[in-house]
Design an enzyme around this catalytic site. Structure first.
Site, PDB file in Angstrom:
ATOM      1  N   ARG A  67     -17.543  -6.594 -15.656  1.00 43.31           N
ATOM      2  CA  ARG A  67     -18.960  -6.901 -15.558  1.00 43.31           C
ATOM      3  C   ARG A  67     -19.279  -7.676 -14.281  1.00 43.31           C
ATOM      4  O   ARG A  67     -20.358  -7.531 -13.707  1.00 43.31           O
ATOM      5  CB  ARG A  67     -19.420  -7.683 -16.788  1.00 43.31           C
ATOM      6  N   LEU A  95     -25.147  -8.818 -19.690  1.00 44.01           N
ATOM      7  CA  LEU A  95     -24.986  -9.575 -18.447  1.00 44.01           C
ATOM      8  C   LEU A  95     -24.179 -10.831 -18.710  1.00 44.01           C
ATOM      9  O   LEU A  95     -24.283 -11.441 -19.776  1.00 44.01           O
ATOM     10  CB  LEU A  95     -26.358  -9.940 -17.882  1.00 44.01           C
ATOM     11  N   HIS A 111     -38.335  -7.904 -26.585  1.00 47.39           N
ATOM     12  CA  HIS A 111     -37.584  -7.531 -27.786  1.00 47.39           C
ATOM     13  C   HIS A 111     -38.578  -7.173 -28.884  1.00 47.39           C
ATOM     14  O   HIS A 111     -39.578  -7.884 -29.075  1.00 47.39           O
ATOM     15  CB  HIS A 111     -36.701  -8.707 -28.241  1.00 47.39           C
ATOM     16  N   ASP A 147     -31.079 -12.109 -27.077  1.00 43.89           N
ATOM     17  CA  ASP A 147     -32.410 -12.162 -27.683  1.00 43.89           C
ATOM     18  C   ASP A 147     -32.816 -13.597 -28.021  1.00 43.89           C
ATOM     19  O   ASP A 147     -33.322 -13.893 -29.108  1.00 43.89           O
ATOM     20  CB  ASP A 147     -32.473 -11.277 -28.940  1.00 43.89           C
TER      21      ASP A 147
END
Length: 220
Positions: A67, A95, A111, A147
């Site tokens: 990543r 991320l 969201h 979230d």
């Protein structure tokens, strides 16, 4: 001076399209500098190109589980295009905490639930299983936790007894397309401030739809 925004997508980019349309207004305080996808076949890339927005694919598959390497390529592109704000719009790539911290207060996500309720996958199905009578969408600043993060704006919709996850998702999507551009207007225009874990906005203006909070944002 308009703030330069990058939108990150992985799929069709319907929220991306709503942001692009909003940014066409002369009084909007941000411009969409580029759209980046981690999937080369994302339909949103075509939509963005047709709207005259530069696009770029940084295929996550070729980086595998690295990543950090993917984010290094992403950061290079953001720097080259002098991006100041990021909007995630159906970006299906996790991320790292390091990247998120670097962009703290400058990266937004949307969201389809009224956070902090029903984070994670299938929030509409979660809402129906819980039997809630109101659901909706949340625009928030991104933090390392999924979230989560200071909430910028929320929009609510009623939940019907005969709703399915699909019908509820469609109703929520309509409110997503309303609040994401308004949230970006607030942030790009300097209309919010972060106080610890909270995002504070000016007192709500009079509004017709009380299920959107903060209310509609006046042009700056």
């Amino acid at each position: 001076m308009k703030r330069r925004v990058a939108i990150l997508i992985s799929g069709r980019g319907s929220n991306m399209a709503a942001l692009i349309d909003a940014a066409k207004l002369s009084d909007f305080p941000a411009e969409i500098a580029m759209v980046i996808s981690n999937q080369p076949d994302a339909p949103g890339l075509v939509t963005a190109s047709q709207s005259g927005v530069p696009t770029l694919t940084i295929e996550s598959k070729r980086f595998g589980k690295d990543r950090a390497a993917f984010e290094a390529a992403l950061q290079t592109a953001l720097d080259q295009h002098k991006v100041e704000l990021i909007c995630l719009a159906g970006f299906m790539r996790l991320l790292t905490a390091e990247f998120v911290q670097r962009w703290y207060g400058r990266m937004l996500n949307i969201h389809p639930s009224l956070l902090p309720s029903f984070p994670g996958l299938e929030p509409q199905a979660q809402a129906l299983r819980a039997g809630v009578k109101i659901s909706g969408a949340t625009v928030h600043f991104v933090i390392p936790e999924t979230d989560a993060g200071p909430i910028v704006m929320q929009g609510a919709v009623p939940v019907a007894d005969d709703d399915t996850p699909e019908t509820l998702a469609a109703r929520i999507l309509a409110v997503e397309h309303r609040i994401y551009p308004d949230a970006l207007r607030l942030v790009a225009g300097g209309g919010v401030r972060l106080e610890g874990d909270l995002c504070k906005a000016p007192a709500n203006v009079a509004r017709e739809d009380v299920l959107i909070a903060p209310g509609p944002v006046s042009p700056l």
